[in-house]
Design a protein around this motif. Structure first.
Motif, PDB file in Angstrom:
ATOM      1  N   ILE A  63      10.563  -1.312  -6.545  1.00 22.79           N
ATOM      2  CA  ILE A  63       9.499  -1.533  -5.560  1.00 22.79           C
ATOM      3  C   ILE A  63       9.938  -2.554  -4.513  1.00 22.79           C
ATOM      4  CG2 ILE A  63       7.230  -2.623  -5.263  1.00 22.79           C
ATOM      5  CD1 ILE A  63       6.405  -1.189  -7.903  1.00 22.79           C
ATOM      6  N   ALA A  91       5.522   2.071  -9.625  1.00 22.16           N
ATOM      7  CA  ALA A  91       4.388   1.208  -9.963  1.00 22.16           C
ATOM      8  C   ALA A  91       3.969   1.401 -11.421  1.00 22.16           C
ATOM      9  CB  ALA A  91       3.216   1.479  -9.022  1.00 22.16           C
ATOM     10  N   ILE A  92       3.982   2.633 -11.902  1.00 15.78           N
ATOM     11  CA  ILE A  92       3.642   2.902 -13.306  1.00 15.78           C
ATOM     12  C   ILE A  92       4.684   2.270 -14.228  1.00 15.78           C
ATOM     13  CG2 ILE A  92       3.505   4.745 -15.042  1.00 15.78           C
ATOM     14  CD1 ILE A  92       2.173   6.477 -12.787  1.00 15.78           C
ATOM     15  N   SER A 100       0.818  -1.216   0.000  1.00  9.88           N
ATOM     16  CA  SER A 100       0.000   0.000   0.000  1.00  9.88           C
ATOM     17  C   SER A 100       0.854   1.270   0.000  1.00  9.88           C
ATOM     18  CB  SER A 100      -0.935   0.008   1.207  1.00  9.88           C
ATOM     19  OG  SER A 100      -0.194   0.094   2.405  1.00  9.88           O
ATOM     20  N   LYS A 101       2.146   1.134   0.278  1.00  7.52           N
ATOM     21  CA  LYS A 101       3.040   2.298   0.351  1.00  7.52           C
ATOM     22  C   LYS A 101       4.000   2.370  -0.840  1.00  7.52           C
ATOM     23  CE  LYS A 101       2.840   2.060   5.342  1.00  7.52           C
ATOM     24  NZ  LYS A 101       3.532   1.673   6.562  1.00  7.52           N
ATOM     25  N   GLU A 102       3.689   1.659  -1.912  1.00  6.15           N
ATOM     26  CA  GLU A 102       4.591   1.631  -3.063  1.00  6.15           C
ATOM     27  C   GLU A 102       4.664   2.988  -3.740  1.00  6.15           C
ATOM     28  OE1 GLU A 102       3.209  -1.570  -5.542  1.00  6.15           O
ATOM     29  OE2 GLU A 102       3.988  -3.081  -4.167  1.00  6.15           O
ATOM     30  N   ASN A 103       5.837   3.296  -4.236  1.00  4.23           N
ATOM     31  CA  ASN A 103       6.080   4.512  -4.994  1.00  4.23           C
ATOM     32  C   ASN A 103       5.267   4.465  -6.283  1.00  4.23           C
ATOM     33  OD1 ASN A 103       7.554   5.948  -7.243  1.00  4.23           O
ATOM     34  ND2 ASN A 103       8.736   6.683  -5.475  1.00  4.23           N
ATOM     35  N   LYS A 104       4.481   5.501  -6.529  1.00  3.48           N
ATOM     36  CA  LYS A 104       3.561   5.516  -7.684  1.00  3.48           C
ATOM     37  C   LYS A 104       4.312   5.511  -9.019  1.00  3.48           C
ATOM     38  CE  LYS A 104      -0.021   5.722  -5.000  1.00  3.48           C
ATOM     39  NZ  LYS A 104      -0.183   4.504  -4.271  1.00  3.48           N
ATOM     40  N   VAL A 105       5.418   6.219  -9.096  1.00  2.00           N
ATOM     41  CA  VAL A 105       6.198   6.253 -10.340  1.00  2.00           C
ATOM     42  C   VAL A 105       6.763   4.864 -10.641  1.00  2.00           C
ATOM     43  CG1 VAL A 105       8.246   7.222 -11.475  1.00  2.00           C
ATOM     44  CG2 VAL A 105       6.743   8.707 -10.131  1.00  2.00           C
ATOM     45  N   ARG A 116       4.092  -1.539 -14.275  1.00  2.00           N
ATOM     46  CA  ARG A 116       2.931  -1.954 -15.078  1.00  2.00           C
ATOM     47  C   ARG A 116       3.193  -1.776 -16.571  1.00  2.00           C
ATOM     48  NH1 ARG A 116       2.372  -3.692 -10.864  1.00  2.00           N
ATOM     49  NH2 ARG A 116       0.661  -3.519  -9.410  1.00  2.00           N
TER      50      ARG A 116
END
Length: 164
Positions: A147, A43-44, A36-41, A47
């Motif tokens: 991540i 994660a993008i 739940s605390k993963e870095n959004k960049v 994916r």
């Protein structure tokens, strides 16, 4: 680069995906707390890299078996890394399924569940002389390994003794 179906790419994707599907029912205790605390960049990137790797591994026939040459050693090395990846998963599925077990190194390789497939697919890209897969793997690697290194760092920090 040659367009066409890659059965070797499909085999690699199956070797990658099957244990990950099993993992969804066998996640380590407290995994969601870290996820739940993963870095959004990151994660993008992860994916996007996943989609790019899937597509490029399947649509280029460059990865299919060719007559033996010294270049074939890249495929052999890649396959050995995928075998190590399978060993990592066997070890995890037989463990108590903790975050420490999930992230413990394998023969000195940090976060092997993230690192080993990235290395294997990068070596496969070299074998196929395919820049599209190589770039896709690098994008995936930055996100995926990043991540998991963040998760490992958080676990390690949590284990440090508290001093007042």
């Amino acid at each position: 680069m040659n367009f066409g179906f890659s059965y070797v790419g499909l085999i690699y994707l199956l070797m990658l995906t099957i244990p990950n599907l099993l993992w969804t029912k066998n996640k380590p205790k407290d995994y969601e707390k870290y996820a739940s605390k993963e870095n959004k960049v990151l994660a993008i990137l992860e994916r996007a890299g996943q989609a790019l790797v899937w597509c490029s591994a399947l649509i280029f026939s460059d990865f299919n078996l060719k007559p033996w040459s010294n270049w074939s050693w890249w495929l052999v090395a890649s396959f050995v890394i995928m075998i190590l990846y399978k060993i990592y998963w066997l070890r995890y599925f037989r463990s108590e399924k903790t975050m420490h077990g999930f992230y413990s190194s394998l023969i000195g390789i940090p976060v092997p569940g993230a690192t080993l497939p990235i290395i294997a697919f990068l070596l496969l890209a070299i074998y196929g002389k395919n820049i599209v897969l190589a770039v896709s793997v690098l994008i995936l690697g930055i996100g995926h390994i990043g991540i998991h290194l963040m998760h490992l760092k958080a676990i390690t920090r949590q284990d440090e003794p508290k001093t007042n």
